[in-house]
Design an enzyme around this catalytic site. Structure first.
Site, PDB file in Angstrom:
ATOM      1  N   ARG A 150       6.574   5.077  -6.007  1.00 31.70           N
ATOM      2  CA  ARG A 150       7.524   4.066  -5.515  1.00 31.70           C
ATOM      3  C   ARG A 150       8.200   3.071  -6.262  1.00 31.70           C
ATOM      4  O   ARG A 150       9.000   2.168  -5.754  1.00 31.70           O
ATOM      5  CB  ARG A 150       6.971   3.622  -4.071  1.00 31.70           C
ATOM      6  CG  ARG A 150       6.512   4.700  -3.328  1.00 31.70           C
ATOM      7  CD  ARG A 150       5.966   4.077  -2.136  1.00 31.70           C
ATOM      8  NE  ARG A 150       7.116   3.790  -1.008  1.00 31.70           N
ATOM      9  CZ  ARG A 150       7.119   4.444   0.053  1.00 31.70           C
ATOM     10  NH1 ARG A 150       6.370   5.609   0.135  1.00 31.70           N
ATOM     11  NH2 ARG A 150       8.179   4.379   0.813  1.00 31.70           N
ATOM     12  N   ASN A 152      -1.240  -1.071  -5.153  1.00 26.17           N
ATOM     13  CA  ASN A 152      -2.227  -0.166  -4.366  1.00 26.17           C
ATOM     14  C   ASN A 152      -2.836   0.720  -5.656  1.00 26.17           C
ATOM     15  O   ASN A 152      -3.924   1.185  -5.609  1.00 26.17           O
ATOM     16  CB  ASN A 152      -2.005   0.295  -3.268  1.00 26.17           C
ATOM     17  CG  ASN A 152      -2.266  -0.412  -2.187  1.00 26.17           C
ATOM     18  OD1 ASN A 152      -3.225  -1.539  -2.277  1.00 26.17           O
ATOM     19  ND2 ASN A 152      -2.153   0.231  -0.885  1.00 26.17           N
ATOM     20  N   ASN A 183      -7.337   1.454  -3.227  1.00 28.81           N
ATOM     21  CA  ASN A 183      -6.118   1.683  -2.470  1.00 28.81           C
ATOM     22  C   ASN A 183      -6.247   1.760  -0.973  1.00 28.81           C
ATOM     23  O   ASN A 183      -6.932   2.617  -0.443  1.00 28.81           O
ATOM     24  CB  ASN A 183      -5.409   3.160  -2.893  1.00 28.81           C
ATOM     25  CG  ASN A 183      -4.018   3.533  -2.250  1.00 28.81           C
ATOM     26  OD1 ASN A 183      -3.483   3.053  -1.540  1.00 28.81           O
ATOM     27  ND2 ASN A 183      -3.750   4.778  -2.679  1.00 28.81           N
ATOM     28  N   ARG A 207      -2.518  -5.239   2.782  1.00 27.73           N
ATOM     29  CA  ARG A 207      -1.520  -5.999   2.996  1.00 27.73           C
ATOM     30  C   ARG A 207      -1.938  -7.036   3.729  1.00 27.73           C
ATOM     31  O   ARG A 207      -0.968  -8.062   3.369  1.00 27.73           O
ATOM     32  CB  ARG A 207      -0.498  -4.965   3.784  1.00 27.73           C
ATOM     33  CG  ARG A 207       0.754  -5.409   4.378  1.00 27.73           C
ATOM     34  CD  ARG A 207       1.314  -4.706   5.417  1.00 27.73           C
ATOM     35  NE  ARG A 207       1.382  -3.492   5.352  1.00 27.73           N
ATOM     36  CZ  ARG A 207       2.528  -2.703   4.955  1.00 27.73           C
ATOM     37  NH1 ARG A 207       3.620  -3.433   4.837  1.00 27.73           N
ATOM     38  NH2 ARG A 207       2.366  -1.460   5.015  1.00 27.73           N
ATOM     39  N   ASP A 216       8.889  -1.051   1.262  1.00 29.51           N
ATOM     40  CA  ASP A 216       9.943  -0.839   0.261  1.00 29.51           C
ATOM     41  C   ASP A 216      10.763   0.256   0.529  1.00 29.51           C
ATOM     42  O   ASP A 216      11.699   0.540  -0.127  1.00 29.51           O
ATOM     43  CB  ASP A 216       9.160  -0.661  -1.059  1.00 29.51           C
ATOM     44  CG  ASP A 216       8.183   0.637  -0.990  1.00 29.51           C
ATOM     45  OD1 ASP A 216       8.141   1.265  -0.146  1.00 29.51           O
ATOM     46  OD2 ASP A 216       7.636   0.848  -2.075  1.00 29.51           O
ATOM     47  N   ASP A 258      -2.835   0.464  10.491  1.00 27.54           N
ATOM     48  CA  ASP A 258      -3.043  -0.956  10.096  1.00 27.54           C
ATOM     49  C   ASP A 258      -2.019  -1.783  11.061  1.00 27.54           C
ATOM     50  O   ASP A 258      -2.427  -2.910  11.312  1.00 27.54           O
ATOM     51  CB  ASP A 258      -2.629  -1.177   8.656  1.00 27.54           C
ATOM     52  CG  ASP A 258      -1.262  -0.552   8.199  1.00 27.54           C
ATOM     53  OD1 ASP A 258      -1.077   0.340   8.549  1.00 27.54           O
ATOM     54  OD2 ASP A 258      -0.582  -1.494   7.624  1.00 27.54           O
ATOM     55  N   ASP A 259      -0.950  -1.246  11.322  1.00 33.89           N
ATOM     56  CA  ASP A 259       0.114  -2.075  12.208  1.00 33.89           C
ATOM     57  C   ASP A 259      -0.288  -2.294  13.643  1.00 33.89           C
ATOM     58  O   ASP A 259      -0.281  -3.226  14.155  1.00 33.89           O
ATOM     59  CB  ASP A 259       1.741  -1.337  11.976  1.00 33.89           C
ATOM     60  CG  ASP A 259       1.796  -0.070  12.151  1.00 33.89           C
ATOM     61  OD1 ASP A 259       0.484   0.705  12.603  1.00 33.89           O
ATOM     62  OD2 ASP A 259       2.687   0.588  11.985  1.00 33.89           O
TER      63      ASP A 259
END
Length: 492
Positions: A209, A234, A258, A263, A280, A371-372
């Site tokens: 990315r 990562n 990774n 975060r 991103d 994770d969120d």
């Protein structure tokens, strides 16, 4: 390119210097200061140019060399002026006396919708005049048997041409309307109690990315309140910070593993308490980022974000994950995606990495997901556990606090540990690359609901509290076709 010439006298003759042309996209005259030759410019390489800088010139009959000097030019103009600070082509230095200097730069403003529309209609008028003249000539010549056929052909051609031009004009207006917030200058920053601050922009990325990361950094580092950029790297060879084209300091934190959990690692080197965790592949104008920051500064104990979700309980007691379109239709939310949210780096990260949360973090690693949701869970759980007094949001309008015209709001849910800010524009460009877990909605939802069931077992309850949307004078987002679960709603 910068061409170099030499002469024995200012009146010439001027001959090309022996050195090759120097890569440059901006020009200025050479200034002598303390026996040194200086010029302003932008360092260029690999098809990219960096921020404006000062260069010291070393010149001889056979060579031309320039060395970039430590300097910070035009950093104050990051999306604050009514011109494109990255589009200047000429700079000049003027000495004012008493050790003061004035740097002057040319610039370009954003596209003018009225001017562009006028040009389109002028072109349409010219086409109409040309076709009309041609038809008049045919009629005057009275080209008998084929005249009717030619007239029908011209009529159809004119109809198609007009349709294409009108459709093009409409498409241009639509694209302009969608993108104009990205180049519109910020007229007023949002302060909190009359004070202004900075925040850390945090992005998690990896080698595949890198191209989108460079554009991301160049765009968001222009936002006035961004104080630094933290890249959580990562996987793969990490980028060189100077190559990202940032307007603010960049730090790349290379991770050993990774993991989605990286975060939220506590990091003592983070300079600011406020952290905007932003993927991103999400693009928003700086005006939305600034409004979100101002909202968070009023409520630093909450998650303040731009992607709402609703977790509901079914008749069987199982928790269900609702995408944005369903969340908006039901008029309430109780979770925010932390891929686009402001967090308190002092408290949120420590809560996330608490020892009791270890089983939940392990599940995040196993599924590479959730994770969120876990961050929402730990913040909501902490807000209930410590009996924190949380108040509902104040109405906010662009540029003003305490107004009845709101974009960052929610009725009810005063004890909810989150707050949604309606973005003026919001684009997810990950669908252009095809890289992303949420591109498989059914798989994503199964994993999310698996996480929700596990979180209830780990924490012993569901701490999420709902808020109702209050769109104020702003209309709700468009969530119909072609908006999908993964694509989300359109904010226009």
């Amino acid at each position: 390119m910068l061409e170099v010439y030499r002469a024995a006298s200012p009146v010439g003759p001027w001959n090309p210097h022996a050195t090759a042309p120097v890569a440059a996209d901006m020009f200025s005259r050479v200034v002598e200061l303390g026996g040194r030759l200086l010029r302003l410019g932008r360092p260029c390489g690999d098809g990219r140019c960096g921020a404006p800088a000062a260069f010291e010139i070393t010149l001889s009959h056979q060579s031309y060399e320039q060395r970039q000097l430590p300097s910070q030019l035009l950093s104050h103009s990051r999306q604050l002026a009514a011109w494109d600070g990255a589009g200047h082509t000429y700079m000049d230095l003027v000495q004012l006396g008493h050790g003061r200097w004035l740097a002057v730069a040319t610039g370009s403003s954003g596209p003018d919708r009225l001017a562009a529309t006028t040009v389109l209609f002028l072109l349409l008028g010219r086409l109409w005049q040309a076709v009309a003249c041609f038809v008049v000539v045919l009629v005057l010549l009275n080209a008998a048997p084929r005249l009717a056929l030619l007239q029908r052909l011209l009529a159809r051609t004119l109809t198609v041409a007009i349709a294409v031009l009108v459709s093009g004009a409409a498409a241009f207006q639509g694209v302009h309307h969608a993108l104009v917030p990205f180049w519109r200058p910020i007229q007023q920053l949002h302060g909190a109690d009359g004070r202004y601050s900075k925040f850390t922009l945090m992005v998690m990325s990896y080698d595949k990315r890198l191209d989108s990361l460079k554009y991301y950094v160049q765009h968001y580092s222009q936002c006035p309140s961004v104080g630094e950029v933290l890249v959580v790297w990562n996987k793969g060879v990490p980028p060189v910070p100077q190559e990202l084209g940032s307007h603010v300091p960049v730090r790349v934190r290379v991770e050993k593993e990774n993991s989605m959990n990286n975060r939220y690692k506590p990091d003592p080197e983070i300079r600011f308490r406020a952290v905007l965790s932003l993927d991103d592949d999400i693009m928003m104008p700086c005006s939305d980022v600034e409004l979100g920051f101002a909202t968070w500064r009023q409520h630093p104990d909450k998650i303040v974000g731009f992607y709402p979700r609703l977790i509901t309980e079914g008749s069987d007691g199982r928790l269900g994950y609702n995408w944005e379109d369903s969340t908006v239709r039901q008029g309430q939310y109780n979770a925010l995606l932390t891929g686009a949210a402001f967090l308190d780096s002092r408290t949120a990260f420590a809560l996330y990495w608490a020892e009791k949360v270890a089983p939940a973090r392990q599940l995040v690693d196993e599924l590479v997901n959730c994770d969120d949701l876990l961050m929402n869970w730990v913040i909501a759980n902490a807000s209930l556990g410590n009996n924190a007094t949380l108040v509902g949001s104040k109405d906010m309008r662009r540029g003003h606090l305490g107004s009845s015209s709101s974009r960052a709001t929610a009725r009810d849910g005063g004890d909810a540990a989150l707050m949604f800010v309606r973005p003026e524009r919001r684009f997810d460009i990950s669908y252009l690359s095809g890289v992303g877990l949420s591109h498989s909605p059914s798989r994503f939802q199964r994993q999310a609901e698996q996480c929700l069931a596990s979180f209830v077992e780990i924490f012993g309850h569901n701490p999420l509290r709902s808020r109702r949307f209050d769109w104020g004078s702003y209309r709700p987002p468009y969530c119909g076709w072609p908006a999908t679960h993964a694509l989300g709603c359109f904010y226009l």
